[in-house]
Scaffold this active site. Structure first.
Site, PDB file in Angstrom:
ATOM      1  N   HIS A 231       0.816  -1.216   0.000  1.00  0.00           N
ATOM      2  CA  HIS A 231       0.000   0.000   0.000  1.00  0.00           C
ATOM      3  C   HIS A 231       0.846   1.261   0.000  1.00  0.00           C
ATOM      4  O   HIS A 231       0.415   2.301   0.500  1.00  0.00           O
ATOM      5  CB  HIS A 231      -0.946  -0.006   1.208  1.00  0.00           C
ATOM      6  CG  HIS A 231      -1.890  -1.162   1.224  1.00  0.00           C
ATOM      7  ND1 HIS A 231      -2.556  -1.568   2.368  1.00  0.00           N
ATOM      8  CD2 HIS A 231      -2.277  -2.017   0.251  1.00  0.00           C
ATOM      9  CE1 HIS A 231      -3.318  -2.614   2.092  1.00  0.00           C
ATOM     10  NE2 HIS A 231      -3.161  -2.910   0.815  1.00  0.00           N
ATOM     11  N   GLU A 261      -3.969  -6.266  -9.318  1.00  0.00           N
ATOM     12  CA  GLU A 261      -2.582  -6.023  -8.917  1.00  0.00           C
ATOM     13  C   GLU A 261      -1.670  -6.978  -9.675  1.00  0.00           C
ATOM     14  O   GLU A 261      -1.947  -8.171  -9.773  1.00  0.00           O
ATOM     15  CB  GLU A 261      -2.437  -6.187  -7.400  1.00  0.00           C
ATOM     16  CG  GLU A 261      -3.270  -5.143  -6.656  1.00  0.00           C
ATOM     17  CD  GLU A 261      -3.476  -5.455  -5.185  1.00  0.00           C
ATOM     18  OE1 GLU A 261      -2.834  -6.399  -4.684  1.00  0.00           O
ATOM     19  OE2 GLU A 261      -4.286  -4.760  -4.552  1.00  0.00           O
ATOM     20  N   GLU A 357      -3.983 -13.304  -3.559  1.00  0.00           N
ATOM     21  CA  GLU A 357      -2.971 -12.277  -3.776  1.00  0.00           C
ATOM     22  C   GLU A 357      -1.689 -12.533  -2.977  1.00  0.00           C
ATOM     23  O   GLU A 357      -1.336 -11.761  -2.082  1.00  0.00           O
ATOM     24  CB  GLU A 357      -3.528 -10.892  -3.441  1.00  0.00           C
ATOM     25  CG  GLU A 357      -4.226 -10.788  -2.084  1.00  0.00           C
ATOM     26  CD  GLU A 357      -4.717  -9.380  -1.801  1.00  0.00           C
ATOM     27  OE1 GLU A 357      -3.889  -8.458  -1.823  1.00  0.00           O
ATOM     28  OE2 GLU A 357      -5.928  -9.215  -1.583  1.00  0.00           O
TER      29      GLU A 357
END
Length: 401
Positions: A231, A261, A357
């Site tokens: 982030h 992503e 992820e």
């Protein structure tokens, strides 16, 4: 001098909601079943995600409190006068506007719906200590019940309409991904590449949802050492040949967040980096194969941990392998009961939506240094999952510039 009101109703314009009225009635019906089971007379919601989930209204606080009060027969949003009739136009049910002329008119407006001395449900993961004391002072509840765990569990199961919204968001993220890919070049700044992806997604959202409100869509595009955290904010760093990149697209549609992503490299990827990248892609594909009804979050996590441990990479994993999607963003919402972590025993069921992820962060100074992350969104089906992310992952497509 004219007496100024503590509250009033300001209803004007046409109402436009993210979902059909029946969708909100179904959600409120589920909530009222929870209230009956826990003996709650009225729920006072204060969080952006719960208010948006049950009413459609996503507030902008700017230092002011907002609410949604649900009883056996009413659902009423509580909004500040600065917003005029916009909250009513964007909410299901009734709306009361409170004024600033007297401190705590917010709580007086809530009291006008709940009445005093009732069993009040609240969100223990959101209500502040200050507002909790005011709840007790103004509403004088006979009992308070933390209803957040039960409402979170309700939000984890997505309706067909929600899944359609999430698919639209995922498709939009793909659009942003392709725009970012086209914008990558040696010398380009992270911020310039990020803006290209954001602008493409906002145009796509406006095309798909011409009556919606548009806000909060964003991109985190990172390069080099800035890829070490998932982030990390965007900077003005210029891209160089051989840089590792992180593409992170986050379209926001009526409070619903989705994500794309991808790991990328500028023009070329060295052998050590390629080895790490390919291992993370393999873990990603393995993880996707594990997401099916009957599997628990902890079991899936343990199997991917073993996969990385066999390759001596587990020490470079920094967080869980996936999470739920719905009414959430980088500054509101949480469905912590549906995360791929060691301490979550939730069993996957059809209708849940979850990401896969895996991310590995190799420290500076080590071969293959940087952050590697792939992210797809999966809808759990009756016998497996449906991958609703379509932008390609891996070295074949994502060495660019």
């Amino acid at each position: 001098m004219t007496e100024r009101p503590q509250q009033y109703r300001f209803h004007q314009g046409d109402r436009v909601l993210p979902f059909a009225k029946s969708e909100y009635e179904q959600r409120l019906g589920g909530l009222r079943a929870i209230m009956d089971a826990q003996g709650v007379d009225a729920v006072v919601f204060t969080s952006m995600h719960s208010i948006a989930y049950y009413s459609g209204f996503l507030y902008c606080s700017f230092g002011r409190p907002y609410g949604l009060v649900v009883t056996a027969s009413q659902d009423v949003t509580i909004s500040a006068g600065i917003d005029a009739a916009q909250p009513w136009r964007r909410c299901h049910g009734d709306n009361i506007t409170y004024t600033d002329w007297q401190r705590d008119n917010y709580w007086r407006a809530i009291l006008s719906v709940t009445g005093p001395g009732k069993v009040i449900g609240y969100e223990g993961d959101h209500l502040t200590l200050v507002q909790s004391e005011k709840l007790k002072s103004f509403l004088k509840p006979s009992k308070v019940v933390d209803i957040a765990p039960a409402t979170m569990k309700q939000r984890m199961m997505k309706s067909p309409a929600e899944i359609a919204m999430i698919k639209a968001g995922s498709n939009t993220a793909d659009v942003g991904g392709y725009a970012i890919r086209e914008a990558i070049s040696v010398g380009a700044r992270e911020i310039d590449v990020a803006m290209a992806g954001r602008d493409a997604m906002e145009r796509e959202i406006a095309r798909r949802f011409p009556e919606a409100e548009y806000r909060d869509t964003w991109v985190w595009f990172q390069s080099g050492i800035n890829t070490d955290g998932a982030h990390n904010p965007v900077t003005a760093r210029q891209l160089q040949v051989g840089d590792i990149l992180s593409l992170n697209c986050f379209p926001m549609i009526s409070g619903y967040y989705t994500a794309l992503e991808r790991t990328m490299f500028v023009r070329e990827v060295d052998a050590a980096s390629l080895k790490i990248w390919e291992a993370n892609v393999a873990a990603h594909e393995y993880g996707i194969s594990l997401l099916k009804p009957g599997a628990s979050c902890a079991e899936v996590t343990a199997k991917i941990n073993d996969f990385f441990e066999e390759r001596q990479l587990l020490q470079y994993r920094t967080f869980g392998y996936g999470h739920s999607f719905g009414v959430l963003s980088h500054y509101y919402g949480r469905e912590a009961g549906l995360e791929l972590r060691e301490d979550i025993d939730t069993v996957l069921e059809p209708g849940m939506v979850i990401s896969m992820e895996p991310m590995l962060t190799i420290p500076e100074g080590k071969p293959g240094a940087g952050g590697y992350r792939e992210h797809d969104i999966l809808v759990i089906t009756g016998d497996g999952n449906e991958n609703i992310t379509h932008y390609p992952y891996g070295p074949q497509f994502n060495v660019v510039g």
